[in-house]
Design a protein around this motif. Structure first.
Motif, PDB file in Angstrom:
ATOM      1  N   ASP B  90      -1.638  14.400  14.063  1.00  0.00           N
ATOM      2  CA  ASP B  90      -0.406  13.659  14.355  1.00  0.00           C
ATOM      3  C   ASP B  90       0.490  13.472  13.131  1.00  0.00           C
ATOM      4  O   ASP B  90       1.636  13.055  13.260  1.00  0.00           O
ATOM      5  CB  ASP B  90      -0.740  12.252  14.908  1.00  0.00           C
ATOM      6  CG  ASP B  90      -1.586  12.325  16.155  1.00  0.00           C
ATOM      7  OD1 ASP B  90      -1.476  13.335  16.870  1.00  0.00           O
ATOM      8  OD2 ASP B  90      -2.367  11.380  16.397  1.00  0.00           O
ATOM      9  N   GLN B  91      -0.070  13.740  11.958  1.00  0.00           N
ATOM     10  CA  GLN B  91       0.682  13.469  10.724  1.00  0.00           C
ATOM     11  C   GLN B  91       1.421  14.698  10.180  1.00  0.00           C
ATOM     12  O   GLN B  91       2.161  14.597   9.203  1.00  0.00           O
ATOM     13  CB  GLN B  91      -0.283  12.953   9.644  1.00  0.00           C
ATOM     14  CG  GLN B  91      -0.822  11.559   9.900  1.00  0.00           C
ATOM     15  CD  GLN B  91       0.309  10.548   9.910  1.00  0.00           C
ATOM     16  OE1 GLN B  91       1.108  10.477   8.984  1.00  0.00           O
ATOM     17  NE2 GLN B  91       0.398   9.775  10.997  1.00  0.00           N
ATOM     18  N   VAL B  92       1.188  15.864  10.815  1.00  0.00           N
ATOM     19  CA  VAL B  92       1.702  17.115  10.245  1.00  0.00           C
ATOM     20  C   VAL B  92       3.215  17.102  10.017  1.00  0.00           C
ATOM     21  O   VAL B  92       3.689  17.401   8.923  1.00  0.00           O
ATOM     22  CB  VAL B  92       1.294  18.327  11.119  1.00  0.00           C
ATOM     23  CG1 VAL B  92       1.989  19.600  10.658  1.00  0.00           C
ATOM     24  CG2 VAL B  92      -0.212  18.513  11.076  1.00  0.00           C
ATOM     25  N   SER B  93       3.974  16.709  11.041  1.00  0.00           N
ATOM     26  CA  SER B  93       5.428  16.800  10.865  1.00  0.00           C
ATOM     27  C   SER B  93       5.951  15.763   9.871  1.00  0.00           C
ATOM     28  O   SER B  93       6.838  16.063   9.072  1.00  0.00           O
ATOM     29  CB  SER B  93       6.166  16.706  12.206  1.00  0.00           C
ATOM     30  OG  SER B  93       5.558  15.774  13.033  1.00  0.00           O
ATOM     31  N   THR B  94       5.363  14.568   9.886  1.00  0.00           N
ATOM     32  CA  THR B  94       5.805  13.537   8.937  1.00  0.00           C
ATOM     33  C   THR B  94       5.561  13.979   7.497  1.00  0.00           C
ATOM     34  O   THR B  94       6.452  13.899   6.645  1.00  0.00           O
ATOM     35  CB  THR B  94       5.011  12.221   9.178  1.00  0.00           C
ATOM     36  OG1 THR B  94       5.016  11.944  10.573  1.00  0.00           O
ATOM     37  CG2 THR B  94       5.621  11.068   8.414  1.00  0.00           C
ATOM     38  N   ILE B  95       4.339  14.463   7.234  1.00  0.00           N
ATOM     39  CA  ILE B  95       4.000  14.871   5.865  1.00  0.00           C
ATOM     40  C   ILE B  95       4.819  16.097   5.440  1.00  0.00           C
ATOM     41  O   ILE B  95       5.355  16.150   4.339  1.00  0.00           O
ATOM     42  CB  ILE B  95       2.476  15.139   5.730  1.00  0.00           C
ATOM     43  CG1 ILE B  95       1.691  13.833   5.946  1.00  0.00           C
ATOM     44  CG2 ILE B  95       2.136  15.731   4.370  1.00  0.00           C
ATOM     45  CD1 ILE B  95       0.174  13.989   5.975  1.00  0.00           C
ATOM     46  N   SER B  96       4.946  17.084   6.359  1.00  0.00           N
ATOM     47  CA  SER B  96       5.726  18.293   6.035  1.00  0.00           C
ATOM     48  C   SER B  96       7.155  17.924   5.668  1.00  0.00           C
ATOM     49  O   SER B  96       7.723  18.442   4.702  1.00  0.00           O
ATOM     50  CB  SER B  96       5.772  19.251   7.222  1.00  0.00           C
ATOM     51  OG  SER B  96       4.473  19.625   7.594  1.00  0.00           O
ATOM     52  N   GLU B  97       7.729  17.033   6.455  1.00  0.00           N
ATOM     53  CA  GLU B  97       9.122  16.642   6.245  1.00  0.00           C
ATOM     54  C   GLU B  97       9.271  15.948   4.884  1.00  0.00           C
ATOM     55  O   GLU B  97      10.225  16.193   4.144  1.00  0.00           O
ATOM     56  CB  GLU B  97       9.565  15.718   7.396  1.00  0.00           C
ATOM     57  CG  GLU B  97      11.029  15.796   7.739  1.00  0.00           C
ATOM     58  CD  GLU B  97      11.631  17.195   7.531  1.00  0.00           C
ATOM     59  OE1 GLU B  97      12.524  17.309   6.670  1.00  0.00           O
ATOM     60  OE2 GLU B  97      11.205  18.171   8.201  1.00  0.00           O
TER      61      GLU B  97
END
Ligand SMILES: [Zn+2]
Lengths: 105, 193
Positions: B90-97
């Motif tokens: 669930d954290q992939v897009s937040t961290i990538s961004e």
């Protein structure tokens, strides 16, 4: 089976690597000014020495980095491995242990 | 035109969905899908390195074949200009961004590879010998203690091997399409023990 020293990962089994031919081939700066023969030399023709060979290797099953190796094609001894961009190391092919067989004690 | 069977009912969160977890003296299971972010950027470039460090709130490892962890992420050294960050899916897009924002126009790449790799967990007293059936690396605890990681091979599959704290449990990350090959190879190695 022998060990090859990846400049980053250290000594690893040969089966983690692949060889990709002669190293230190510089892409011509002005390809459009070359004759077909000169371009053909650059694209296709490679040294095939008996003895010392500077060649490209890749640590395919490890860090997937390219590097260069100085290898003796007769004995398979690898004198040195080094990172891309680093100069060719000086190698003594008359080395009594790892040099060409005719020079060995 | 022929219709195409898309098998739309299969939820693709598992690479070994039709393999039953192995139980007994040695256990083998596929871990639940984790988030995996591939980060490219020159670790020797101080500007890039400190921006990345700020973005992920942990110092990325610079020593080949090591990892660092905190409560939220594990970061693996993959190359002199490459890391793999493992986090909750669930954290992939937040961290990538966040990484993209901090690195801005600096030369870098951030890629979601969550479904490119999966992780198998192997455990048991002879797990080291089982891995050495297909892996040429010396895994003796004197040179490869708990907490060690390495990129190597198992048979024809490239793997990321992560030895857990108890020494006999391993997380083996493998390309999704090689997972069943690795699974079956390990099971046959167990049979041959
Ligand atoms: Zn390497």
């Amino acid at each position: 089976m022998f060990l090859i020293k990846c400049p980053w990962c250290g000594e690893r089994d040969q089966s983690e690597f692949h060889a990709h031919g002669e190293a230190h081939i510089v892409r011509p700066e002005n390809p459009d000014q070359l004759s077909e023969e000169e371009w053909g030399d650059y694209v296709f023709f490679r040294k095939n020495p008996k003895g010392l060979h500077y060649e490209r290797w890749v640590h395919s099953h490890g860090c997937r980095r390219w590097f260069n190796a100085a290898r003796n094609t007769i004995t398979d001894h690898i004198y040195a491995t080094y990172k891309p961009g680093e100069p060719k190391p000086e190698i003594d092919v008359n080395d009594p242990i790892h040099g060409n067989p005719e020079n060995q004690r | 035109m022929n219709s195409v069977n898309t098998q739309a009912n299969i939820e693709l969160t598992s690479a070994c969905y039709d393999r039953k977890p192995v139980t007994g003296e040695h256990t083998l299971q596929e871990l639940p899908l984790s988030g995996k972010i591939n980060i490219r950027g020159d670790s020797a470039n101080a500007e890039i390195f400190s921006a990345l460090e700020k973005a992920i709130s942990i110092t990325p490892p610079v020593i080949p074949n090591t990892k660092v962890s905190n409560d939220n992420v594990t970061v693996y050294w993959m190359g002199p200009d490459e890391w793999l960050l493992v986090c909750d899916i669930d954290q992939v897009s937040t961290i990538s961004e966040k990484i993209r924002q901090h690195l801005g126009t600096l030369h870098h790449a951030v890629t979601d590879v969550s479904d490119y790799y999966t992780v198998l967990q192997l455990s048991g007293p002879q797990s080291e010998a089982l891995i050495n059936r297909g892996c040429p690396q010396d895994l003796h605890p004197s040179v490869f203690p708990a907490g060690s990681i390495t990129q190597t091979r198992f048979g024809h599959a490239s793997i990321l091997l992560d030895r857990q704290a108890d020494e006999t449990t391993w997380h083996i990350q493998v390309r999704w399409t090689y997972a069943e090959y690795l699974w079956d190879y390990l099971v046959s190695a167990m049979d041959a023990l």
